[in-house]
Enzyme design. Sequence first.
Site, PDB file in Angstrom:
ATOM      1  N   GLU A  88       0.819  -1.207   0.000  1.00 26.53           N
ATOM      2  CA  GLU A  88       0.000   0.000   0.000  1.00 26.53           C
ATOM      3  C   GLU A  88       0.851   1.254   0.000  1.00 26.53           C
ATOM      4  O   GLU A  88       2.051   1.225   0.280  1.00 26.53           O
ATOM      5  CB  GLU A  88      -0.922  -0.011   1.208  1.00 26.53           C
ATOM      6  CG  GLU A  88      -0.192   0.014   2.531  1.00 26.53           C
ATOM      7  CD  GLU A  88      -1.175  -0.162   3.690  1.00 26.53           C
ATOM      8  OE1 GLU A  88      -1.613  -1.297   3.921  1.00 26.53           O
ATOM      9  OE2 GLU A  88      -1.492   0.827   4.341  1.00 26.53           O
ATOM     10  N   CYS A 334       0.602   3.001   8.537  1.00 26.05           N
ATOM     11  CA  CYS A 334       1.344   1.858   7.990  1.00 26.05           C
ATOM     12  C   CYS A 334       0.623   0.528   8.033  1.00 26.05           C
ATOM     13  O   CYS A 334       0.344   0.015   9.111  1.00 26.05           O
ATOM     14  CB  CYS A 334       2.569   1.612   8.861  1.00 26.05           C
ATOM     15  SG  CYS A 334       3.842   2.746   8.595  1.00 26.05           S
TER      16      CYS A 334
END
Length: 344
Positions: A88, A334
């Site tokens: 991502e 994250c």
Amino acid sequence: MKKILQDLSFSELENLISAFGEKPFRAKQLYTGLMRGKKISQINVPAELRARLLEEYEDEPVKIIKTLTSADGTEKYLFALSDGNVIEGVLMKYKYGNTQCVSTQVGCRMGCKFCASTLGGLARNLSSGEILSQILVVNALHGGSLEKRSVTNAVLMGSGEPLDNYYNVISFLKNVSAPSGIGISARNISLSTCGIVPSIYALADEQIPVNLTISLHQTTDEGRARTMPIAKKYTIAEILKACEYYFDKTGRRYIFEYSLISGENCDGQHAEELIKLLKGKPCHVNLIRLNEVKERDLKTVTEKEAYRFLGLLEKGGLSATLRRQIGVDIGGACGQLRASYLNK
Ligand code: SAH
């Protein structure tokens, strides 16, 4: 998995094209196409050359499979890699430009207690071309070119520990800043590490003027070891010495990331200890309120508590800022998006 053409620098691509017996200008055509975020199959070169490349190289090594847009304009992407892994990234929009947060590994093996990226351990390293391609495809998505970039800055703060994938990250830094490519200068890139000391020295010797950011999060080795296993290997004193070396070699001020965790690292005593550690050093402290991760039981602090801690640091003479929280509504921290994708 096939090879990744975006791993190559321009001169390596020139060598490949000449080994294919093609005219040299084909290398430039290909390189420009790749740096504009195109697939090999979309680049305007003779069909035989495209076919020959596609036998050996991935057409689209990094593909956006999902985009989430926050109310504040922050965008979060889920990328698929050619082997089916997902990573991502985030694009944060600021007045001065757009900063992309990129991943350097699939997962992470550092085991920090507050971080979602490390929940499933490390799957594999990303190649330099896979790190670069995250930026190339997002730049293209926003209509950016090589002359006018939509992505102007980058931070290596997505999933992974950049210094645990050292050679690929160095190669990425060289390729992303190459003037004939997308040309994002290392000065506009921050490399964030949990503190792998020998690699900080190695990085300083590379003479790549990247901004060095250290995830500190605690003021003592014991405290740090509670949330960051790497602290059992390298002490804060060793990290500070490595940072000084980095400053001597590059002339660049370094940054400490400090995520505020309730009851863990942000009372008056912590402020005093942090001031004692860092006062007078050519550094800056970035405070971030912990992004709570649902798999973890650590709690964040209120905005008021965060400003109070910031005030203490400033009063003690440190250069510090509290990061504005953005993209909270889209799982900005994250590894959160990948973790929720893998859970489904
Ligand atoms: N592995 C590198 C870079 C990735 S993390 C590193 O450790 O620096 C980028 C930053 O976000 C690091 O400072 C990390 O400690 C921090 N971070 C990770 N999870 C977080 C969370 N849930 N809330 C706040 N900060 C977090």
